[in-house]
Design a protein around this motif. Structure first.
Motif, PDB file in Angstrom:
ATOM      1  N   THR A  33       0.829  -1.209   0.000  1.00  0.00           N
ATOM      2  CA  THR A  33       0.000   0.000   0.000  1.00  0.00           C
ATOM      3  C   THR A  33       0.860   1.255   0.000  1.00  0.00           C
ATOM      4  N   ALA A  34       1.879   1.272   0.874  1.00  0.00           N
ATOM      5  CA  ALA A  34       2.756   2.442   0.938  1.00  0.00           C
ATOM      6  C   ALA A  34       3.517   2.638  -0.371  1.00  0.00           C
ATOM      7  N   LEU A  35       3.972   1.542  -0.982  1.00  0.00           N
ATOM      8  CA  LEU A  35       4.719   1.650  -2.238  1.00  0.00           C
ATOM      9  C   LEU A  35       3.828   2.142  -3.377  1.00  0.00           C
ATOM     10  N   GLU A  36       2.589   1.638  -3.449  1.00  0.00           N
ATOM     11  CA  GLU A  36       1.690   2.074  -4.518  1.00  0.00           C
ATOM     12  C   GLU A  36       1.357   3.557  -4.386  1.00  0.00           C
ATOM     13  N   LEU A  37       1.101   4.006  -3.153  1.00  0.00           N
ATOM     14  CA  LEU A  37       0.813   5.428  -2.950  1.00  0.00           C
ATOM     15  C   LEU A  37       2.022   6.283  -3.299  1.00  0.00           C
ATOM     16  N   ALA A  38       3.205   5.839  -2.880  1.00  0.00           N
ATOM     17  CA  ALA A  38       4.420   6.593  -3.192  1.00  0.00           C
ATOM     18  C   ALA A  38       4.683   6.612  -4.696  1.00  0.00           C
ATOM     19  N   LYS A  39       4.405   5.484  -5.364  1.00  0.00           N
ATOM     20  CA  LYS A  39       4.594   5.435  -6.814  1.00  0.00           C
ATOM     21  C   LYS A  39       3.643   6.401  -7.517  1.00  0.00           C
ATOM     22  N   ALA A  40       2.373   6.451  -7.061  1.00  0.00           N
ATOM     23  CA  ALA A  40       1.408   7.358  -7.677  1.00  0.00           C
ATOM     24  C   ALA A  40       1.830   8.814  -7.504  1.00  0.00           C
ATOM     25  N   LYS A  41       2.284   9.150  -6.298  1.00  0.00           N
ATOM     26  CA  LYS A  41       2.724  10.527  -6.062  1.00  0.00           C
ATOM     27  C   LYS A  41       3.957  10.868  -6.890  1.00  0.00           C
ATOM     28  N   ALA A  42       4.900   9.922  -6.981  1.00  0.00           N
ATOM     29  CA  ALA A  42       6.106  10.177  -7.768  1.00  0.00           C
ATOM     30  C   ALA A  42       5.777  10.342  -9.244  1.00  0.00           C
ATOM     31  N   ALA A  43       4.853   9.503  -9.747  1.00  0.00           N
ATOM     32  CA  ALA A  43       4.464   9.626 -11.153  1.00  0.00           C
ATOM     33  C   ALA A  43       3.764  10.954 -11.413  1.00  0.00           C
ATOM     34  N   ARG A  44       2.917  11.384 -10.444  1.00  0.00           N
ATOM     35  CA  ARG A  44       2.229  12.656 -10.611  1.00  0.00           C
ATOM     36  C   ARG A  44       3.217  13.823 -10.631  1.00  0.00           C
ATOM     37  N   MET A  45       4.192  13.783  -9.720  1.00  0.00           N
ATOM     38  CA  MET A  45       5.192  14.850  -9.691  1.00  0.00           C
ATOM     39  C   MET A  45       6.013  14.863 -10.975  1.00  0.00           C
ATOM     40  N   GLN A  46       6.352  13.673 -11.468  1.00  0.00           N
ATOM     41  CA  GLN A  46       7.131  13.611 -12.698  1.00  0.00           C
ATOM     42  C   GLN A  46       6.321  14.109 -13.886  1.00  0.00           C
ATOM     43  N   ALA A  47       5.019  13.757 -13.902  1.00  0.00           N
ATOM     44  CA  ALA A  47       4.171  14.204 -15.010  1.00  0.00           C
ATOM     45  C   ALA A  47       4.015  15.719 -14.998  1.00  0.00           C
ATOM     46  N   GLU A  48       3.837  16.277 -13.790  1.00  0.00           N
ATOM     47  CA  GLU A  48       3.687  17.727 -13.701  1.00  0.00           C
ATOM     48  C   GLU A  48       4.952  18.437 -14.152  1.00  0.00           C
ATOM     49  N   SER A  49       6.095  17.921 -13.691  1.00  0.00           N
ATOM     50  CA  SER A  49       7.350  18.546 -14.120  1.00  0.00           C
ATOM     51  C   SER A  49       7.576  18.346 -15.609  1.00  0.00           C
ATOM     52  N   GLY A  50       7.177  17.139 -16.121  1.00  0.00           N
ATOM     53  CA  GLY A  50       7.328  16.887 -17.551  1.00  0.00           C
ATOM     54  C   GLY A  50       6.403  17.749 -18.380  1.00  0.00           C
ATOM     55  N   ALA A  51       5.137  17.916 -17.890  1.00  0.00           N
ATOM     56  CA  ALA A  51       4.190  18.757 -18.627  1.00  0.00           C
ATOM     57  C   ALA A  51       4.660  20.202 -18.648  1.00  0.00           C
ATOM     58  N   GLY A  52       5.198  20.660 -17.519  1.00  0.00           N
ATOM     59  CA  GLY A  52       5.705  22.032 -17.481  1.00  0.00           C
ATOM     60  C   GLY A  52       6.845  22.233 -18.451  1.00  0.00           C
ATOM     61  N   SER A  53       7.752  21.253 -18.488  1.00  0.00           N
ATOM     62  CA  SER A  53       8.885  21.386 -19.409  1.00  0.00           C
ATOM     63  C   SER A  53       8.428  21.299 -20.857  1.00  0.00           C
ATOM     64  N   GLN A  54       7.430  20.386 -21.127  1.00  0.00           N
ATOM     65  CA  GLN A  54       6.923  20.292 -22.490  1.00  0.00           C
ATOM     66  C   GLN A  54       6.216  21.573 -22.908  1.00  0.00           C
ATOM     67  N   ASN A  55       5.433  22.156 -21.980  1.00  0.00           N
ATOM     68  CA  ASN A  55       4.736  23.403 -22.293  1.00  0.00           C
ATOM     69  C   ASN A  55       5.731  24.522 -22.569  1.00  0.00           C
ATOM     70  N   ALA A  56       6.777  24.607 -21.764  1.00  0.00           N
ATOM     71  CA  ALA A  56       7.791  25.638 -21.981  1.00  0.00           C
ATOM     72  C   ALA A  56       8.498  25.427 -23.314  1.00  0.00           C
ATOM     73  N   GLU A  57       8.768  24.149 -23.628  1.00  0.00           N
ATOM     74  CA  GLU A  57       9.424  23.860 -24.905  1.00  0.00           C
ATOM     75  C   GLU A  57       8.520  24.237 -26.081  1.00  0.00           C
ATOM     76  N   PHE A  58       7.204  23.953 -25.924  1.00  0.00           N
ATOM     77  CA  PHE A  58       6.267  24.289 -26.996  1.00  0.00           C
ATOM     78  C   PHE A  58       6.188  25.803 -27.200  1.00  0.00           C
ATOM     79  N   GLN A  59       6.103  26.542 -26.101  1.00  0.00           N
ATOM     80  CA  GLN A  59       6.035  27.996 -26.213  1.00  0.00           C
ATOM     81  C   GLN A  59       7.310  28.549 -26.845  1.00  0.00           C
ATOM     82  N   SER A  60       8.447  27.957 -26.478  1.00  0.00           N
ATOM     83  CA  SER A  60       9.708  28.411 -27.073  1.00  0.00           C
ATOM     84  C   SER A  60       9.725  28.156 -28.576  1.00  0.00           C
TER      85      SER A  60
END
Length: 732
Positions: free
Chosen positions: A109-136
């Motif tokens: 349970t702890a690993l699945e929750l931690a994995k979900a949070k880590a994936a969400r953080m990575q997606a947010e950082s990835g989306a931000g970088s992709q958005n910045a790259e697109f705007q550039s």
């Protein structure tokens, strides 16, 4: 035939350390697969910020991390009730095993929750970088379009100027060939201007379409991100509800179990394997219908155990003296072991002069008294009304004597001839113990302990030891007797071989191996115990002990299982039959149908800081504590042993040599007296036997075993009460 039932997570969860959550951090002990030689090893795992790291000990957290895996891209799979695996695509794979199914579920349970949070953080950082790259990219395209527009203006300007120049040339009177050339140039300039305008318009349309679609894509991406966040929050809420329901279920199960124990109906009693993969036999759950036919016997058995285990602490004697809980830490002195051992191969260890660097600050007499560490097992045996049940407690006491040796690689001091040691715990625990060194070559010690709670323990142990180069074998010779006053049952058994490995190279470790027969000479009951030797390639639990309690007809009544360094359990046998897998030499194993196992004995935890105090137990720390009124030959008064305990090892070595020389001088004097008296026979070498007689023990023949032994003749405790020690020899 071998039927296994999954272990009860409610029981194992009480034994395993529970991981401790702290905010987003999750910590705990988990077994990690290392290799085929060492198998699963216990490691300290820390889950934090989407990273799972592990260490060998908690102390390593500040400086040494053994490995880390990112859960954002990891796969978590469950193998069985306790095993699970974490992998990040092949580069890293952890095969882990929890102590029980409940602990595994908590980690999953702890690993699945931690994995979900880590994936969400990575997606947010990835989306931000992709958005910045697109705007550039959009800004770059816009700048390029502006450059093209500027070029278009310049082309139009220069094209218009060129066309005017060509028109002026066209108005001039020129030859026909020159006029044709000018018309061609004018047409090409016009085509160039039209083409450049078309290119600029196409680029402008492309930029407009890209901007329009990018807004639409951003809206869709934002909607997907919000939906995923809602799903993760729902999953986290479900996990919390699952844990809450799990805790509620455990509480209800425990309440039902306590309520059922008060009922007389035995239909709900649980049956399961008493022991897995026993080398000589197989255990399977008993048939519940058979259990119904034997309900009266089982009920009396269970009630008797409960009464014994739930004895009131108020019945115990209250300690009147506060014992010490620490001794000076062991100094870190270096010593060249091979320079001493190379000339000792094949010799009797007791005849080799050894420095105190290899010792621990207690004597062999005190080590022998440590057998009473778990004297409460004999107290319970004395209260038992069933001789077979009493045999189980005696067998557990026999195994418990080895639990203090698992980390004790130091050698006890060889007692001097005539040396004694008393352990008076009558006020605290109801027993008194006395040991005396009755022979020096071969070394033999006699031990006698008597308890107010109805039992007597006596033994004479002669230790034979051989150094074999890579390991040291210690073979205790002699019989141990336990006599119970109430039932008049008389038990005897012998000790197994102790082996100290890696004497020259590597870390020292101790193993116990062999077989023990505990015999009740009054009823004919017998318990056969087997100490399995440690093997790198065995799948069995390390330090495993198994046993069967049988009556005089050979019928099995109880099955014992456990380890000599941790705990022992026993299960009642309801039926037995031949069958199952073939054992050694083609013999068939016996199949025992057993009831639920009950714990007989569990090792007490070591005191804090035991690793710096020779791994002494709480009892061992008090054995060499100074005490008034003891005999002048008591081990507490031995000077070299006291100096070693205080950390003055150089002085202890010098004092040890002085005492040994004094002992040799006394022995030569006794031999001369024996020769003058001509009252003793001579040995093969022509040297007369010494005419030494023990002070508190007399030499006689044992009526049970027929062995020549030393038995306590009395008088020591009376002499202590009166303070009369005139007959004690001067050995220190």
């Amino acid at each position: 035939i071998l039927q296994r039932k999954k272990p009860d997570p409610m029981n194992k969860s009480k034994l395993a350390p529970t991981p401790t959550p702290a905010g987003d951090t999750y910590k705990g002990w988990v077994f990690k697969w290392t290799n085929y030689i060492k198998g699963y090893q216990r490691r300290w795992f820390v889950l934090s910020n989407g990273l799972l790291s592990y260490y060998r000990t908690q102390a390593e957290m500040g400086h040494t991390c053994r490995g880390t895996i990112n859960l954002a891209t990891a796969n978590i799979t469950v193998d069985d009730a306790c095993n699970f695996m974490i992998s990040n695509g092949g580069a890293q794979t952890y095969h882990l095993k929890a102590s029980c199914e409940v602990e595994r579920q908590k980690w999953i349970t702890a690993l699945e929750l931690a994995k979900a949070k880590a994936a969400r953080m990575q997606a947010e950082s990835g989306a931000g970088s992709q958005n910045a790259e697109f705007q550039s990219a959009m800004r770059m395209l816009g700048s390029k379009v502006e450059d093209l527009s500027t070029c278009n203006d310049l082309i139009s300007k220069h094209g218009s100027a060129l066309q005017r120049s060509l028109s002026e040339l066209d108005n001039l009177t020129l030859t026909g060939e020159a006029g044709e050339k000018i018309r061609q140039v004018t047409e090409r300039a016009t085509l160039f201007r039209i083409t450049s305008n078309a290119m600029i318009n196409a680029c402008r349309d492309f930029l407009s379409m890209a901007q329009t679609h990018s807004k639409r894509w951003q809206k869709a991406l934002q909607a997907e991100r919000e939906q995923r966040v809602r799903l993760e929050e729902t999953l986290e809420q479900l996990a919390k509800q699952h844990n809450h329901l799990e805790r509620a279920f455990r509480g209800a199960a425990q309440a039902n179990a306590s309520a059922d124990s008060k009922m007389s109906d035995d239909d709900d009693n649980e049956f399961f394997d008493a022991m897995e993969e026993a080398p000589e036999f197989i255990t399977v759950p008993a048939d519940p219908q058979f259990h119904k036919r034997s309900s009266s016997n089982v009920s009396s058995f269970n009630s008797e155990i409960c009464q014994d285990d739930q004895s009131s602490p108020s019945q115990e004697l209250v300690p009147l003296k506060k014992r010490r809980t620490r001794i000076p830490d062991k100094p870190n002195y270096s010593l060249n072991l091979w320079s001493i051992m190379k000339n000792c191969i094949g010799k009797e260890l007791s005849k080799i002069p050894m420095p105190v660097n290899f010792n621990e600050p207690i004597s062999m007499l005190q080590r022998l008294s440590e057998d009473l560490e778990y004297h409460e097992l004999l107290d319970k045996a004395a209260k038992s009304h069933n001789s077979l049940e009493q045999m189980c407690y005696v067998a557990a006491f026999c195994v418990s004597a080895y639990s203090t040796t698992v980390y004790r690689t130091g050698k006890p001091f060889n007692p001097l001839l005539g040396e004694t040691y008393e352990l008076d715990r009558q006020r605290e625990s109801g027993y008194r113990s006395l040991c005396e060194q009755v022979s020096h070559h071969p070394p033999a010690a006699a031990h006698h302990a008597i308890s107010d709670r109805g039992w007597t323990l006596r033994q004479e142990i002669t230790v034979a030891s051989k150094f074999r180069g890579k390991y040291l074998s210690i073979m205790p010779l002699g019989t141990i007797h336990a006599i119970f006053e109430k039932s008049n049952n008389h038990y005897t058994w012998k000790k197994v071989t102790t082996t100290v490995h890696n004497i020259i190279v590597g870390k020292l470790w101790i193993d116990q191996s062999g077989e023990i027969d505990v015999v009740n000479h009054t009823t004919g009951d017998r318990c056969h115990l087997k100490f399995a030797p440690y093997s790198y390639f065995s799948r069995d639990v390390a330090r495993k002990v198994t046993g069967v309690v049988m009556d005089k007809t050979g019928k099995a009544h109880y099955v014992l299982s456990g380890t000599w360094d941790e705990k022992m359990e026993f299960s009642r046998v309801m039926q037995s039959s031949r069958g199952g897998e073939n054992g050694t030499e083609g013999r068939q194993k016996t199949v025992y149908q057993t009831l639920k196992a009950k714990e007989l004995w569990r090792r007490n935890p070591l005191p804090d800081g035991a690793e710096t105090m020779y791994y002494f137990t709480a009892l061992a720390l008090t054995l060499n504590e100074p005490e008034e009124g003891v005999a002048p030959t008591d081990s507490r008064l031995r000077p070299d042993q006291r100096l070693m305990e205080d950390g003055r090892w150089d002085e202890a070595n010098a004092e040890k040599q002085r005492l040994e020389e004094k002992q040799r001088t006394a022995r030569r004097e006794r031999e001369r007296e024996a020769l003058n008296q001509r009252s003793s026979s001579t040995s093969e070498e022509g040297v007369p036997h010494e005419n030494y007689k023990a002070r508190w023990f007399e030499h006689t023949e044992d009526k049970i075993t027929g062995e020549a032994v030393h038995v306590y003749k009395g008088g020591y405790w009376e002499a202590k009460d009166q303070g009369k020690w005139e007959d004690c020899p001067d050995i220190f």
